[in-house]
Motif scaffolding. Structure first.
Motif, PDB file in Angstrom:
ATOM      1  N   ARG A 159       3.879 -19.725  -0.368  1.00 21.30           N
ATOM      2  CA  ARG A 159       2.909 -19.020   0.460  1.00 21.30           C
ATOM      3  C   ARG A 159       3.211 -17.527   0.472  1.00 21.30           C
ATOM      4  NH1 ARG A 159       5.887 -21.822   4.771  1.00 21.30           N
ATOM      5  NH2 ARG A 159       7.108 -20.321   5.990  1.00 21.30           N
ATOM      6  N   TYR A 160       2.174 -16.760   0.718  1.00 20.43           N
ATOM      7  CA  TYR A 160       2.322 -15.313   0.788  1.00 20.43           C
ATOM      8  C   TYR A 160       2.961 -14.910   2.117  1.00 20.43           C
ATOM      9  CZ  TYR A 160      -0.616 -14.447  -3.305  1.00 20.43           C
ATOM     10  OH  TYR A 160      -1.121 -14.404  -4.585  1.00 20.43           O
ATOM     11  N   VAL A 161       3.978 -14.069   2.036  1.00 21.83           N
ATOM     12  CA  VAL A 161       4.541 -13.461   3.233  1.00 21.83           C
ATOM     13  C   VAL A 161       4.147 -11.989   3.303  1.00 21.83           C
ATOM     14  CG1 VAL A 161       6.474 -15.076   3.400  1.00 21.83           C
ATOM     15  CG2 VAL A 161       6.730 -12.987   2.036  1.00 21.83           C
ATOM     16  N   SER A 176     -14.060 -12.787   8.741  1.00 25.48           N
ATOM     17  CA  SER A 176     -14.383 -11.631   7.897  1.00 25.48           C
ATOM     18  C   SER A 176     -13.237 -10.625   7.863  1.00 25.48           C
ATOM     19  CB  SER A 176     -15.665 -10.948   8.379  1.00 25.48           C
ATOM     20  OG  SER A 176     -15.524 -10.486   9.716  1.00 25.48           O
ATOM     21  N   VAL A 177     -12.570 -10.442   8.985  1.00 24.30           N
ATOM     22  CA  VAL A 177     -11.417  -9.532   9.032  1.00 24.30           C
ATOM     23  C   VAL A 177     -10.268 -10.087   8.200  1.00 24.30           C
ATOM     24  CG1 VAL A 177      -9.588  -8.649  10.547  1.00 24.30           C
ATOM     25  CG2 VAL A 177     -11.979  -8.435  11.217  1.00 24.30           C
ATOM     26  N   VAL A 178     -10.047 -11.387   8.288  1.00 22.50           N
ATOM     27  CA  VAL A 178      -8.977 -12.032   7.526  1.00 22.50           C
ATOM     28  C   VAL A 178      -9.229 -11.894   6.024  1.00 22.50           C
ATOM     29  CG1 VAL A 178      -7.866 -14.241   7.023  1.00 22.50           C
ATOM     30  CG2 VAL A 178      -8.466 -13.658   9.376  1.00 22.50           C
ATOM     31  N   LEU A 179     -10.466 -12.087   5.604  1.00 20.39           N
ATOM     32  CA  LEU A 179     -10.797 -11.967   4.185  1.00 20.39           C
ATOM     33  C   LEU A 179     -10.629 -10.526   3.714  1.00 20.39           C
ATOM     34  CD1 LEU A 179     -13.976 -14.248   4.090  1.00 20.39           C
ATOM     35  CD2 LEU A 179     -11.700 -14.793   3.197  1.00 20.39           C
ATOM     36  N   ALA A 180     -11.022  -9.583   4.532  1.00 19.09           N
ATOM     37  CA  ALA A 180     -10.909  -8.173   4.156  1.00 19.09           C
ATOM     38  C   ALA A 180      -9.453  -7.734   4.062  1.00 19.09           C
ATOM     39  CB  ALA A 180     -11.650  -7.303   5.171  1.00 19.09           C
ATOM     40  N   ALA A 181      -8.568  -8.411   4.812  1.00 21.11           N
ATOM     41  CA  ALA A 181      -7.158  -8.025   4.831  1.00 21.11           C
ATOM     42  C   ALA A 181      -6.376  -8.534   3.628  1.00 21.11           C
ATOM     43  CB  ALA A 181      -6.499  -8.524   6.111  1.00 21.11           C
ATOM     44  N   GLY A 182      -6.933  -9.515   2.889  1.00 19.57           N
ATOM     45  CA  GLY A 182      -6.212  -9.974   1.703  1.00 19.57           C
ATOM     46  C   GLY A 182      -6.278 -11.455   1.403  1.00 19.57           C
ATOM     47  N   VAL A 183      -6.818 -12.263   2.310  1.00 19.05           N
ATOM     48  CA  VAL A 183      -6.992 -13.689   2.028  1.00 19.05           C
ATOM     49  C   VAL A 183      -8.210 -13.871   1.125  1.00 19.05           C
ATOM     50  CG1 VAL A 183      -7.687 -15.885   3.085  1.00 19.05           C
ATOM     51  CG2 VAL A 183      -5.841 -14.542   4.096  1.00 19.05           C
ATOM     52  N   ASP A 184      -8.075 -14.721   0.118  1.00 20.33           N
ATOM     53  CA  ASP A 184      -9.189 -14.956  -0.803  1.00 20.33           C
ATOM     54  C   ASP A 184     -10.158 -16.012  -0.286  1.00 20.33           C
ATOM     55  OD1 ASP A 184      -8.345 -13.145  -2.891  1.00 20.33           O
ATOM     56  OD2 ASP A 184      -6.750 -14.579  -3.335  1.00 20.33           O
ATOM     57  N   GLU A 185      -9.632 -16.971   0.479  1.00 15.05           N
ATOM     58  CA  GLU A 185     -10.490 -18.042   0.991  1.00 15.05           C
ATOM     59  C   GLU A 185      -9.857 -18.665   2.220  1.00 15.05           C
ATOM     60  OE1 GLU A 185     -11.230 -22.351  -0.746  1.00 15.05           O
ATOM     61  OE2 GLU A 185     -12.484 -20.897  -1.818  1.00 15.05           O
ATOM     62  N   VAL A 186     -10.677 -18.937   3.220  1.00 17.98           N
ATOM     63  CA  VAL A 186     -10.242 -19.684   4.399  1.00 17.98           C
ATOM     64  C   VAL A 186     -10.808 -21.088   4.245  1.00 17.98           C
ATOM     65  CG1 VAL A 186     -10.320 -19.871   6.904  1.00 17.98           C
ATOM     66  CG2 VAL A 186     -10.222 -17.603   5.830  1.00 17.98           C
ATOM     67  N   ARG A 187      -9.941 -22.082   4.370  1.00 18.42           N
ATOM     68  CA  ARG A 187     -10.341 -23.453   4.095  1.00 18.42           C
ATOM     69  C   ARG A 187      -9.784 -24.384   5.182  1.00 18.42           C
ATOM     70  NH1 ARG A 187      -8.215 -25.459  -1.500  1.00 18.42           N
ATOM     71  NH2 ARG A 187      -9.427 -23.628  -2.164  1.00 18.42           N
ATOM     72  N   GLU A 210      -2.531 -20.890  -4.173  1.00 19.04           N
ATOM     73  CA  GLU A 210      -3.175 -22.087  -4.713  1.00 19.04           C
ATOM     74  C   GLU A 210      -4.257 -21.677  -5.710  1.00 19.04           C
ATOM     75  OE1 GLU A 210      -5.935 -25.433  -2.687  1.00 19.04           O
ATOM     76  OE2 GLU A 210      -3.898 -25.298  -1.888  1.00 19.04           O
ATOM     77  N   GLY A 211      -4.163 -22.186  -6.922  1.00 16.76           N
ATOM     78  CA  GLY A 211      -5.140 -21.810  -7.938  1.00 16.76           C
ATOM     79  C   GLY A 211      -5.127 -20.331  -8.232  1.00 16.76           C
ATOM     80  N   GLY A 212      -3.967 -19.703  -8.049  1.00 17.93           N
ATOM     81  CA  GLY A 212      -3.851 -18.272  -8.289  1.00 17.93           C
ATOM     82  C   GLY A 212      -4.479 -17.420  -7.201  1.00 17.93           C
ATOM     83  N   ARG A 213      -4.861 -18.033  -6.083  1.00 22.96           N
ATOM     84  CA  ARG A 213      -5.526 -17.323  -5.003  1.00 22.96           C
ATOM     85  C   ARG A 213      -4.778 -17.528  -3.686  1.00 22.96           C
ATOM     86  NH1 ARG A 213     -10.784 -19.469  -4.017  1.00 22.96           N
ATOM     87  NH2 ARG A 213     -11.673 -17.397  -3.655  1.00 22.96           N
ATOM     88  N   ALA A 214      -5.049 -16.651  -2.733  1.00 21.84           N
ATOM     89  CA  ALA A 214      -4.462 -16.767  -1.405  1.00 21.84           C
ATOM     90  C   ALA A 214      -5.403 -17.577  -0.532  1.00 21.84           C
ATOM     91  CB  ALA A 214      -4.244 -15.385  -0.803  1.00 21.84           C
ATOM     92  N   VAL A 215      -5.029 -18.817  -0.238  1.00 22.70           N
ATOM     93  CA  VAL A 215      -5.878 -19.733   0.514  1.00 22.70           C
ATOM     94  C   VAL A 215      -5.253 -19.999   1.882  1.00 22.70           C
ATOM     95  CG1 VAL A 215      -6.946 -22.012   0.575  1.00 22.70           C
ATOM     96  CG2 VAL A 215      -6.689 -20.817  -1.613  1.00 22.70           C
ATOM     97  N   LEU A 216      -5.982 -19.631   2.921  1.00 27.89           N
ATOM     98  CA  LEU A 216      -5.493 -19.836   4.278  1.00 27.89           C
ATOM     99  C   LEU A 216      -6.077 -21.127   4.834  1.00 27.89           C
ATOM    100  CD1 LEU A 216      -3.907 -18.580   6.706  1.00 27.89           C
ATOM    101  CD2 LEU A 216      -6.138 -17.767   7.509  1.00 27.89           C
ATOM    102  N   TYR A 217      -5.214 -22.073   5.184  1.00 24.57           N
ATOM    103  CA  TYR A 217      -5.663 -23.343   5.744  1.00 24.57           C
ATOM    104  C   TYR A 217      -5.715 -23.250   7.266  1.00 24.57           C
ATOM    105  CZ  TYR A 217      -5.569 -25.732   1.294  1.00 24.57           C
ATOM    106  OH  TYR A 217      -5.844 -26.121   0.015  1.00 24.57           O
ATOM    107  N   SER A 230       1.020 -23.836   4.940  1.00 24.07           N
ATOM    108  CA  SER A 230       1.079 -24.745   3.793  1.00 24.07           C
ATOM    109  C   SER A 230       1.841 -24.066   2.670  1.00 24.07           C
ATOM    110  CB  SER A 230      -0.348 -25.087   3.324  1.00 24.07           C
ATOM    111  OG  SER A 230      -0.327 -25.882   2.167  1.00 24.07           O
ATOM    112  N   GLY A 231       2.604 -24.856   1.891  1.00 27.33           N
ATOM    113  CA  GLY A 231       3.320 -24.300   0.753  1.00 27.33           C
ATOM    114  C   GLY A 231       4.712 -23.841   1.086  1.00 27.33           C
TER     115      GLY A 231
END
Length: 231
Positions: A159-161, A176-187, A210-217, A230-231
């Protein structure tokens, strides 16, 4: 071209963890190389593996161009870790580009999550892949450093720290703020993509690689969501 800097075993009891040192190295390297993120990778926990806390290794992801980039990053990292590692620690560093991640590196990295590996195995894999490595003290940190590079390059571990401005977020934020800050997808943990709403964080967002992307669960929490590590 992505260049990976793996770092492990830089701390001792009562001293700043390897995560903090990796982030400091990333901040310094950012003067010359764009930092894509810093990821944490959990390795095997076993009585035969000395570890101050959880036996996790870190990897700094950098955007490097030119044939000299890897060498420059390696030279800086050697100097930085030699000055920043805690007395009594046995740090190791590994630098490699995405083109050097051969199958042996990937297999070694996966084994590091479930097996006790040797320093000789780490050096052999690094040599065959043409990786740049350096160790201090007993050099046992090389094992985790090589593994961190392989796991980060897989795009599906840890996971990204640190990524973008994620560490600036806390409490409750809009998606929207979370995505703008650097997360690629919220799932959601059920697999649904979350496009709006709010997320409440335990600390700050630590999305999975995950899949080369930053995915926030996330999971439901009242009228919004809360993050699930996760991770």
């Amino acid at each position: 071209m992505t260049i990976y800097l793996g770092i492990d075993d830089t701390n001792a009891d009562g001293t700043p963890g390897t995560g903090k040192i990796a982030r400091a190295a990333a901040a310094a390297l950012a003067r010359d190389f764009p930092v894509l993120g810093v990821t944490r990778h959990q390795l095997y926990r076993h009585d035969d593996i000395p570890a101050t806390t959880h036996n996790a290794a870190l990897c700094v992801h950098l955007d490097g161009t030119g044939n000299a980039a890897g060498g420059q990053i390696f030279a800086y990292a050697k100097d930085f870790i030699s000055r920043s590692a805690a007395p009594g620690s046995n740090p190791g560093i590994c630098v490699a580009s995405d083109g050097q991640i051969i199958s042996e590196v990937t297999a070694f990295a996966e084994d590091a999550k479930t097996c006790v590996l040797s320093l000789n195995e780490a050096r052999t894999v690094a040599r065959r892949a043409g990786m740049l490595v350096e160790g201090f003290g007993t050099m046992r940190g090389l094992i985790g450093a090589v593994a961190a590079v392989g796991l980060a390059a897989s795009g599906n571990d840890g996971r990204y720290v640190q990524k973008g401005t994620l560490r600036d977020l806390s409490g409750r934020c809009t998606v929207s703020v979370v995505l703008a800050a650097g997360v690629d997808e919220v799932r959601s943990t059920a697999g649904a993509v979350i496009a709006d709403g709010t997320v409440t964080f335990q600390e700050f967002p630590k999305p999975a690689l995950e899949g080369g992307r930053a995915v926030l669960y996330v999971e439901p929490d009242g009228e919004g969501y809360r993050d699930v590590r996760s991770g």
